[in-house]
Enzyme design. Structure first.
Site, PDB file in Angstrom:
ATOM      1  N   ASN A 104     -31.165   0.337 -52.640  1.00  0.00           N
ATOM      2  CA  ASN A 104     -30.389   0.945 -51.616  1.00  0.00           C
ATOM      3  C   ASN A 104     -29.464   2.266 -52.044  1.00  0.00           C
ATOM      4  O   ASN A 104     -29.363   3.205 -51.243  1.00  0.00           O
ATOM      5  CB  ASN A 104     -29.551  -0.069 -51.064  1.00  0.00           C
ATOM      6  CG  ASN A 104     -28.217  -0.588 -51.967  1.00  0.00           C
ATOM      7  OD1 ASN A 104     -28.565  -0.734 -53.154  1.00  0.00           O
ATOM      8  ND2 ASN A 104     -27.013  -0.796 -51.624  1.00  0.00           N
ATOM      9  N   GLY A 163     -28.212  -6.699 -57.530  1.00  0.00           N
ATOM     10  CA  GLY A 163     -29.303  -7.143 -56.447  1.00  0.00           C
ATOM     11  C   GLY A 163     -28.959  -8.055 -55.529  1.00  0.00           C
ATOM     12  O   GLY A 163     -27.578  -8.598 -55.311  1.00  0.00           O
ATOM     13  N   THR A 188     -32.089 -13.448 -56.210  1.00  0.00           N
ATOM     14  CA  THR A 188     -32.540 -13.085 -57.475  1.00  0.00           C
ATOM     15  C   THR A 188     -31.674 -13.224 -58.662  1.00  0.00           C
ATOM     16  O   THR A 188     -31.803 -13.760 -59.769  1.00  0.00           O
ATOM     17  CB  THR A 188     -32.849 -11.469 -57.291  1.00  0.00           C
ATOM     18  OG1 THR A 188     -33.491 -11.254 -55.909  1.00  0.00           O
ATOM     19  CG2 THR A 188     -33.524 -11.130 -58.503  1.00  0.00           C
ATOM     20  N   GLU A 246     -23.830  -8.208 -59.975  1.00  0.00           N
ATOM     21  CA  GLU A 246     -23.326  -7.618 -58.799  1.00  0.00           C
ATOM     22  C   GLU A 246     -24.254  -8.015 -57.570  1.00  0.00           C
ATOM     23  O   GLU A 246     -25.447  -7.423 -57.436  1.00  0.00           O
ATOM     24  CB  GLU A 246     -22.947  -6.201 -58.859  1.00  0.00           C
ATOM     25  CG  GLU A 246     -22.477  -5.979 -59.926  1.00  0.00           C
ATOM     26  CD  GLU A 246     -20.695  -6.179 -59.953  1.00  0.00           C
ATOM     27  OE1 GLU A 246     -20.262  -6.361 -58.840  1.00  0.00           O
ATOM     28  OE2 GLU A 246     -20.190  -6.552 -60.892  1.00  0.00           O
ATOM     29  N   CYS A 271     -24.090  -2.453 -50.021  1.00  0.00           N
ATOM     30  CA  CYS A 271     -23.512  -3.941 -50.117  1.00  0.00           C
ATOM     31  C   CYS A 271     -22.263  -4.015 -49.590  1.00  0.00           C
ATOM     32  O   CYS A 271     -21.575  -4.937 -49.454  1.00  0.00           O
ATOM     33  CB  CYS A 271     -23.734  -4.209 -51.864  1.00  0.00           C
ATOM     34  SG  CYS A 271     -22.838  -3.199 -52.764  1.00  0.00           S
ATOM     35  N   GLU A 289     -17.801  -4.581 -62.833  1.00  0.00           N
ATOM     36  CA  GLU A 289     -18.279  -3.443 -63.507  1.00  0.00           C
ATOM     37  C   GLU A 289     -16.845  -2.545 -63.229  1.00  0.00           C
ATOM     38  O   GLU A 289     -15.888  -2.693 -62.874  1.00  0.00           O
ATOM     39  CB  GLU A 289     -19.426  -2.728 -62.695  1.00  0.00           C
ATOM     40  CG  GLU A 289     -20.495  -3.781 -62.863  1.00  0.00           C
ATOM     41  CD  GLU A 289     -21.789  -3.009 -62.504  1.00  0.00           C
ATOM     42  OE1 GLU A 289     -21.863  -2.394 -61.276  1.00  0.00           O
ATOM     43  OE2 GLU A 289     -22.913  -3.552 -63.077  1.00  0.00           O
TER      44      GLU A 289
HETATM   45  P1  NDP Z   1     -33.301  -7.566 -55.270  1.00  0.00           P
HETATM   46  O1  NDP Z   1     -32.346  -8.995 -55.941  1.00  0.00           O
HETATM   47  O2  NDP Z   1     -34.857  -7.919 -54.480  1.00  0.00           O
HETATM   48  O3  NDP Z   1     -33.894  -6.743 -56.432  1.00  0.00           O
HETATM   49  C1  NDP Z   1     -32.751  -5.851 -57.532  1.00  0.00           C
HETATM   50  C2  NDP Z   1     -33.622  -5.779 -58.582  1.00  0.00           C
HETATM   51  O4  NDP Z   1     -33.941  -6.801 -59.097  1.00  0.00           O
HETATM   52  C3  NDP Z   1     -34.708  -4.789 -58.473  1.00  0.00           C
HETATM   53  O5  NDP Z   1     -34.906  -3.758 -59.490  1.00  0.00           O
HETATM   54  C4  NDP Z   1     -35.954  -5.855 -58.428  1.00  0.00           C
HETATM   55  O6  NDP Z   1     -37.023  -5.305 -58.651  1.00  0.00           O
HETATM   56  C5  NDP Z   1     -35.328  -6.624 -59.597  1.00  0.00           C
HETATM   57  N1  NDP Z   1     -35.879  -8.113 -59.613  1.00  0.00           N
HETATM   58  C6  NDP Z   1     -36.168  -9.002 -58.714  1.00  0.00           C
HETATM   59  N2  NDP Z   1     -36.648 -10.159 -59.019  1.00  0.00           N
HETATM   60  C7  NDP Z   1     -36.681  -9.966 -60.534  1.00  0.00           C
HETATM   61  C8  NDP Z   1     -36.479 -11.001 -61.616  1.00  0.00           C
HETATM   62  N3  NDP Z   1     -36.922 -12.376 -61.425  1.00  0.00           N
HETATM   63  N4  NDP Z   1     -36.272 -10.796 -62.804  1.00  0.00           N
HETATM   64  C9  NDP Z   1     -35.670  -9.538 -63.080  1.00  0.00           C
HETATM   65  N5  NDP Z   1     -35.325  -8.441 -61.984  1.00  0.00           N
HETATM   66  C10 NDP Z   1     -35.881  -8.819 -60.791  1.00  0.00           C
HETATM   67  O7  NDP Z   1     -32.319  -6.633 -54.391  1.00  0.00           O
HETATM   68  P2  NDP Z   1     -32.633  -5.370 -53.446  1.00  0.00           P
HETATM   69  O8  NDP Z   1     -33.460  -4.463 -54.459  1.00  0.00           O
HETATM   70  O9  NDP Z   1     -33.480  -5.839 -52.129  1.00  0.00           O
HETATM   71  O10 NDP Z   1     -31.324  -4.948 -53.181  1.00  0.00           O
HETATM   72  C11 NDP Z   1     -30.519  -5.338 -52.177  1.00  0.00           C
HETATM   73  C12 NDP Z   1     -29.607  -6.511 -52.660  1.00  0.00           C
HETATM   74  O11 NDP Z   1     -28.652  -5.917 -53.530  1.00  0.00           O
HETATM   75  C13 NDP Z   1     -28.794  -6.850 -51.403  1.00  0.00           C
HETATM   76  O12 NDP Z   1     -28.386  -8.120 -51.614  1.00  0.00           O
HETATM   77  C14 NDP Z   1     -27.359  -5.937 -51.747  1.00  0.00           C
HETATM   78  O13 NDP Z   1     -26.146  -6.771 -51.107  1.00  0.00           O
HETATM   79  C15 NDP Z   1     -27.387  -6.007 -53.039  1.00  0.00           C
HETATM   80  N6  NDP Z   1     -26.393  -5.082 -53.807  1.00  0.00           N
HETATM   81  C16 NDP Z   1     -25.285  -5.499 -54.347  1.00  0.00           C
HETATM   82  C17 NDP Z   1     -24.526  -4.502 -54.935  1.00  0.00           C
HETATM   83  C18 NDP Z   1     -23.007  -4.980 -55.580  1.00  0.00           C
HETATM   84  O14 NDP Z   1     -22.526  -4.011 -56.232  1.00  0.00           O
HETATM   85  N7  NDP Z   1     -22.776  -6.225 -55.501  1.00  0.00           N
HETATM   86  C19 NDP Z   1     -24.575  -3.130 -54.639  1.00  0.00           C
HETATM   87  C20 NDP Z   1     -26.071  -2.930 -54.021  1.00  0.00           C
HETATM   88  C21 NDP Z   1     -26.779  -3.787 -53.613  1.00  0.00           C
HETATM   89  P3  NDP Z   1     -38.204  -4.879 -57.430  1.00  0.00           P
HETATM   90  O15 NDP Z   1     -37.455  -4.150 -56.269  1.00  0.00           O
HETATM   91  O16 NDP Z   1     -38.882  -4.032 -58.246  1.00  0.00           O
HETATM   92  O17 NDP Z   1     -38.810  -6.104 -57.323  1.00  0.00           O
END
Ligand code: NDP
Length: 481
Positions: free
Chosen positions: A151, A227, A231, A249, A283, A462
């Site tokens: 995002n 993420g 996950t 996070e 987020c 963080e």
């Molecule tokens: P995901 O959890 O799908 O993915 C986040 C990252 O983790 C990506 O690089 C993804 O790779 C990777 N990933 C996925 N599965 C695994 C695994 N089994 N092992 C290691 N890495 C893995 O999140 P999104 O990318 O869909 O992001 C959106 C989410 O992030 C929302 O829930 C949002 O709220 C959260 N978020 C939280 C923030 C915070 O600061 N708290 C800030 C911004 C977002 P790939 O995409 O390549 O599959």
């Protein structure tokens, strides 16, 4: 020939071991425009070897030298601001305007902040008069993994790697495979800035493959992950039995609480931003708006009117306010939540549909900003993270009820409170279970403050010294006098 997004390992841009690439989409045009390395555990293994080799020299380098190198990287981001903002927009669907003023601008600030913070990082001493002196040293923890979402691609990637590098760690980073372009351009800037080989390694590819290999690698001692909550749970399940240090996070379902005594215009203007900035794909977006009942009708009427006036369209147009959603799958997911809201008895006051554009963006993934009323706080629409341009508005009668609504989800990331009553502002802030509270503002940033969520929004913080502490290992030395 389509552009290939390569891995950055041991100071060089290299093909993935598999020789395979994944399609990388431009979501505003709905078409593939580049290819991204489909890496696996072999690439991660090479990256870890390079990072382990680079660690002794990088961690022992005088802080001032590390700072100089990192500041050069930040300067190069500034130099390439326009190029990077356009690249982020093409890759993610967000507007160039937002990418320029938020993503890329803040990516350079992240690096500058940590580059100049680390020389001030001091260790503590505890003196027990006449008996003993304790001093605590903090060593860089080693080779660390930094995994970031789609995002705010370069912004959140640098938010992790900057403190790690500044603390003296060497890094294996993995951006989301949906938005890898700016991390790739960033790797080129690191080479240009003279970052020593192996200090930062970027492995592109799928989360379940390249990401999982980072989590599982025994020589990676700490994982900083941003993420989704699902996950995050999976990562914790793998990493915790290996006793890795973890910073998570995760998602949010943030309340935006509006009392009748607020500054109406400020609350209105900022609530539109906290609802729909970056297509609601932040987020920290306030996706549940709670309005005190005697202001409710006025607020809803004005909010819907202004939502209808928002300009959704070509992200490269400077007057566009909402660009494209990141992917077709995500657009469908968000539209699915609108359907769910209707099933749950919600009334869509505006939006709710996919938007079809003309010309270049005819096949893009656009969606109308959406306002829903008539739901209770317990329904799935109000409990689950939607992560799109969709907000619900609900009335409340008392302060206690507003706090109850705010705290009714499994999440606890951020909250906004709008009131001109100073005592109430603090009182409510203390009772809302979120790691970040904004009073009469939203997304106001001070990099020194702890950033992160409670409950299922994450573990750890963080920002500021918290991040440097995370990437260092404390050792206490006790001297008997
Ligand atoms: P995901 O959890 O799908 O993915 C986040 C990252 O983790 C990506 O690089 C993804 O790779 C990777 N990933 C996925 N599965 C695994 C695994 N089994 N092992 C290691 N890495 C893995 O999140 P999104 O990318 O869909 O992001 C959106 C989410 O992030 C929302 O829930 C949002 O709220 C959260 N978020 C939280 C923030 C915070 O600061 N708290 C800030 C911004 C977002 P790939 O995409 O390549 O599959």
């Amino acid at each position: 020939m389509m552009q290939k997004i390569l891995n950055y390992i041991d100071g060089k841009l290299v093909e993935p071991k598999s020789g395979k690439y994944l399609d990388n989409y431009n979501p505003s045009e709905g078409k593939v425009y580049s290819l991204v390395a489909d890496s696996d555990e072999r690439d991660v293994s090479d990256a870890v070897i390079a990072a382990a080799k680079a660690f002794p020299a990088w961690s022992a380098m005088p802080t001032e030298e590390r700072t100089k190198i990192l500041l050069r990287v930040a300067d190069l981001i500034d130099r390439d601001l326009e190029k990077l903002a356009l690249a982020e927009s093409i890759d993610n669907g967000k507007t160039v305007k937002f990418a320029r003023s938020v993503d890329i601008y803040r990516a350079a600030s992240n690096i500058r902040f940590y580059a100049t913070a680390s020389p001030h990082f001091a260790s503590e001493a505890h003196v027990n008069e006449g008996d003993s002196v304790n001093y605590t040293t903090r060593f860089p923890i080693g080779v660390v993994g930094c995994i970031s979402p789609w995002n705010l691609p370069l912004y959140l990637f640098t938010w992790k790697i900057a403190p790690a590098l500044a603390a003296g760690c060497t890094v294996i980073g993995k951006p989301s495979e949906l938005t890898p372009m700016t991390a790739f351009l960033f790797s080129q800037l690191c080479i240009e800035a003279g970052l020593p080989a192996g200090v930062l390694n970027i492995v592109h590819g799928l989360g379940g493959k390249a990401g999982q290999a980072i989590i599982e690698h025994p020589e990676i001692t700490a994982i900083s992950f941003t993420g989704g909550t699902v996950t995050g749970k999976k990562i914790a399940a793998t990493a915790a039995p290996m006793f890795k240090k973890l910073s998570l996070e995760l998602g949010g379902k943030n309340p935006n609480i509006i009392f009748a005594d607020c500054d109406f215009e400020q609350a209105m203007k900022t609530s539109l931003l906290s609802s729909f900035s970056n297509q609601g794909e932040i987020c920290l977006c306030g996706s549940r708006i709670f309005v005190e009942r005697n202001l409710y009708n006025k607020f809803v009427e004005e909010f819907v009117k202004r939502t209808k006036e928002l300009n959704v369209g070509d992200p490269q147009n400077e007057t566009t306010q909402l660009g494209a959603m990141v992917s077709e799958a995500h657009l469908k997911k968000v539209l699915g939540y609108v359907a769910l809201a209707k099933e749950e008895g919600g009334k869509i006051l505006t939006g709710g549909n996919q938007l079809k554009m003309e010309g270049r963006c005819a096949n893009g993934y656009f969606m109308e900003p959406t306002v829903i009323v008539g739901l209770n706080e317990k329904c799935r629409t109000n409990q689950e993270e939607i992560f799109g341009p969709v907000v619900t508005i609900m009335p409340f009668d008392t302060e206690e009820q507003a706090i109850g609504f705010a705290n009714s989800t499994p999440y606890g990331l951020a909250a906004s409170i709008w009131t001109e009553n100073l005592k109430r502002a603090h009182r409510v802030a203390h009772q809302v279970k979120s790691g970040i509270i904004w009073i009469n503002c939203w997304l106001h940033r001070d990099l020194r403050t702890p950033f992160g969520g409670m409950k299922q929004s994450g573990a750890g913080r963080e920002g500021g010294w918290e991040a440097i502490r995370f990437f260092t290992e404390a050792k206490n030395v006790c001297v008997k006098l």
